[in-house]
Design an enzyme around this catalytic site. Structure first.
Site, short mmCIF file in Angstrom:
data_model
loop_
_atom_site.label_atom_id
_atom_site.label_comp_id
_atom_site.label_asym_id
_atom_site.label_seq_id
_atom_site.Cartn_x
_atom_site.Cartn_y
_atom_site.Cartn_z
N CYS A 137 -55.09 12.96 37.12
CA CYS A 137 -55.25 14.33 37.63
C CYS A 137 -54.24 14.69 38.72
CB CYS A 137 -56.67 14.55 38.16
SG CYS A 137 -57.03 13.71 39.72
N CYS A 156 -59.97 7.00 41.24
CA CYS A 156 -59.73 8.33 41.82
C CYS A 156 -61.06 8.94 42.22
CB CYS A 156 -59.01 9.23 40.82
SG CYS A 156 -58.75 10.92 41.43
N ASP A 197 -64.35 2.21 54.50
CA ASP A 197 -63.47 1.21 53.91
C ASP A 197 -62.87 0.36 55.03
OD1 ASP A 197 -61.82 0.13 51.62
OD2 ASP A 197 -60.21 0.85 52.91
N GLU A 216 -68.29 -1.70 52.06
CA GLU A 216 -68.10 -2.54 50.89
C GLU A 216 -68.69 -3.92 51.18
OE1 GLU A 216 -63.85 -3.74 50.46
OE2 GLU A 216 -63.59 -2.47 52.24
N CYS A 244 -53.36 9.69 41.66
CA CYS A 244 -54.04 9.49 40.39
C CYS A 244 -53.08 9.79 39.24
CB CYS A 244 -55.27 10.38 40.30
SG CYS A 244 -56.16 10.22 38.74
N CYS A 287 -61.45 12.56 40.07
CA CYS A 287 -61.76 12.66 38.65
C CYS A 287 -62.39 11.39 38.08
CB CYS A 287 -60.49 13.00 37.85
SG CYS A 287 -59.30 11.64 37.71
N ASP A 343 -56.76 4.29 51.65
CA ASP A 343 -57.98 3.83 52.30
C ASP A 343 -59.02 4.94 52.40
OD1 ASP A 343 -56.75 1.39 52.61
OD2 ASP A 343 -56.14 1.74 54.69
#
Length: 408
Positions: free
Chosen positions: A348, A327, A195, A278, A345, A330, A355
Site C-alpha cells: 500500500c 504493515c 515496541d 512484546e 509497505c 493494510c 519502530d
C-alpha cells in the site's frame, strides 16, 4: 463479572522486622525453586498442583519454617511458572526451567490481616505489624477508591522489596453487573502498544519515542572503565570494578524509572486501560540486543507493571511475531517492508518509522487477542497520538477532528 484492581502500598518496617521478612522471602523463594526443580526431574514436566503438593509439601515443611499457606503459595507459583514454560514449548518457543530470584512473598487471608492503618504479616518466626505509608491527600487515589472502599473486597497481596522499600501489592475485587455504565467505561478503554529496541529503548503507539542514546553512552563508558581496571589485575582494581558495576546499575535504574514513569503517564493521558509490550523471551535474538539491553528491557517492564497498577492499568505481553514486518495500515507482511529504522509497505506504500509501526502492531495484536478471548472489559482500540485504530486496523478519528487532521 468481577472487577479486579491491585493497589501498591508502602510499608513502614523497622530493622528487626525487616530481617524477619528477608528470612521469610528467602525461604519462600527456596521453596518455589525446590518445587520447580522437582517438576523438571522426570521425563515430562509436572504441572499439576495436586501432584506437586503430594511430592514436595512435607519436604518443604521439614526444610523451612514457612507457614503452611506460604508453602502452598510457593507451590502454586512454581506450578504456574512450569505450566507457562510448557505452553511456550507447545508454541515452538524457547523456554528454560524457571528460577525465582526477585524478592517477593505471596499472602492470603490466613497469612495477612488487613487493618485500617496497618497490616499483620506472618513470617518464619511469628507475626509482625507494619504501618501503611499513605499519600498525604488520600482523596481520588487507588487507596481510597479500591483498598479502603466498602465496595471492594481484599483478596490477598504480594509483598515486594524494591529499591530499599517494602511494597505490599494488595489485590481487591468487586462484582460488577453486566451492561452497567461502569462496565461500558471499562470496555471503552484503549491499549497503548510499546515496541522495545536498541536504538530506541521504547516507542509508543502514540508516537512518543524514548531513545537509547544515553543508555548506550553510559554503557560504553562503564565498559571502558571496567576494562581499564581489569588490566591492573589487583585486588584494589577488582574492588573498584564492583563499585563501577554498582554505579552503572544505579544510573541505569534512574533512567529506566524515568522512562517507566513517562510511559505510565502517556497511558493515563490517553485514557488507556492496558499497556501492551512484546513478549521479552527471545528479544535478544530478534533485535540483536546485548545482555545489558535485555536486562534493561526486563527491568523497564517490571517498573511499568508495578507503577501502572496504581492507576488500574493492566500491563501485558503479546507474541511479537512479524510485528516489525507487518504493515499497520493494510496488514501486508513481508521482510522487505522494513529497512533498518524505515518502514515502507510494498503493497500500500505506507511509510513511517519502523519502530512506531511495530508499536501499533503490538497494540493491534493485543486488541485482537482479547476480542477473540472470553474476558470482559477488553479495549476497543489502539491509542494513537490522535484517534485510534480499531481491531480491523481501520483509523477512527477523534470526535472533534476530521479524518485529515490526525497524524498516523
Amino acid at each position: 463479572m468481577e472487577k479486579r484492581r491491585t493497589v501498591p502500598v508502602k510499608l513502614d518496617v523497622d530493622s528487626e522486622d525487616t530481617a524477619l521478612l528477608r528470612d521469610t522471602v528467602d525461604e519462600f523463594l527456596w521453596a518455589a525453586n525446590y518445587v520447580t526443580r522437582h517438576a523438571f526431574e522426570s521425563e515430562y514436566v509436572t504441572t499439576s498442583k495436586t501432584t506437586l503438593h503430594d511430592d514436595t509439601y512435607e519436604d518443604v515443611r521439614d526444610e523451612t519454617a514457612l507457614h503452611s499457606n506460604h508453602v502452598q503459595a510457593a507451590r502454586n507459583k512454581a506450578a504456574d511458572a512450569c505450566k507457562s514454560v510448557v505452553e511456550k514449548w507447545k508454541q515452538g518457543k524457547k523456554a528454560s526451567m524457571p528460577h525465582f530470584t526477585s524478592p517477593h512473598l505471596v499472602y492470603d487471608h490466613r497469612t495477612a490481616t488487613f487493618h485500617d492503618e496497618y497490616v499483620s504479616l506472618a513470617t518464619v518466626d511469628g507475626r509482625i505489624e507494619a504501618d501503611y505509608v499513605l499519600p498525604g491527600d488520600e482523596r481520588d487515589t487507588p487507596h481510597s477508591e479500591y483498598f479502603f472502599s466498602d465496595e471492594y473486597e481484599t483478596t490477598g497481596a504480594e509483598l515486594h522489596h524494591t529499591n530499599g522499600n517494602w511494597m505490599l501489592h494488595i489485590h481487591c475485587k468487586k462484582e460488577v453487573e453486566s451492561n452497567t455504565p461502569e462496565q461500558d467505561t471499562t470496555e471503552n478503554g484503549t491499549v497503548l502498544g510499546v515496541d522495545l529496541g536498541v536504538h530506541n529503548l521504547a516507542v509508543a503507539s502514540t508516537g512518543t519515542f524514548w531513545t537509547g542514546d544515553e543508555f548506550d553512552h553510559w554503557r560504553r563508558e562503564y565498559e571502558k572503565r571496567r576494562g581499564d581496571l581489569q588490566e591492573h589485575g589487583t585486588r584494589w582494581a577488582h574492588e573498584n570494578m564492583q563499585v563501577v558495576g554498582r554505579k552503572e546499575e544505579g544510573r541505569f535504574k534512574i533512567t529506566l524509572h524515568r522512562i517507566s514513569n513517562e510511559l505510565v503517564a502517556e497511558a493515563r493521558d490517553h485514557g488507556c486501560s492496558v499497556i501492551a509490550f512484546e513478549d521479552l523471551t527471545d528479544i535478544r535474538d530478534r533485535t540483536g540486543a546485548s545482555w545489558g539491553h535485555k536486562w534493561a528491557f526486563d527491568r523497564l517492564y517490571d517498573y511499568v507493571e508495578y507503577k501502572a497498577t496504581e492507576y488500574g492499568i493492566d500491563v501485558e505481553q503479546v507474541d511479537p511475531e512479524n510485528t516489525s514486518k507487518r504493515c499497520s495500515e493494510c496488514g501486508f507482511t513481508h521482510p522487505d517492508n522494513r529497512h533498518g529504522e524505515e518502514f515502507e509497505c510494498l503493497k500500500c506504500g505506507y511509510e513511517n518509522h519502523a519502530d512506531y509501526n511495530a508499536a501499533k502492531n503490538i497494540g493491534l495484536r493485543y486488541l485482537r487477542r482479547t476480542q477473540t478471548g472470553s474476558g470482559g472489559g477488553a479495549p476497543v482500540g489502539v491509542r494513537l497520538n490522535s484517534g485510534t485504530l480499531n481491531a480491523n486496523g481501520a483509523y477512527d478519528p477523534p470526535a472533534q477532528m476530521g479524518q485529515s487532521g490526525s497524524p498516523r
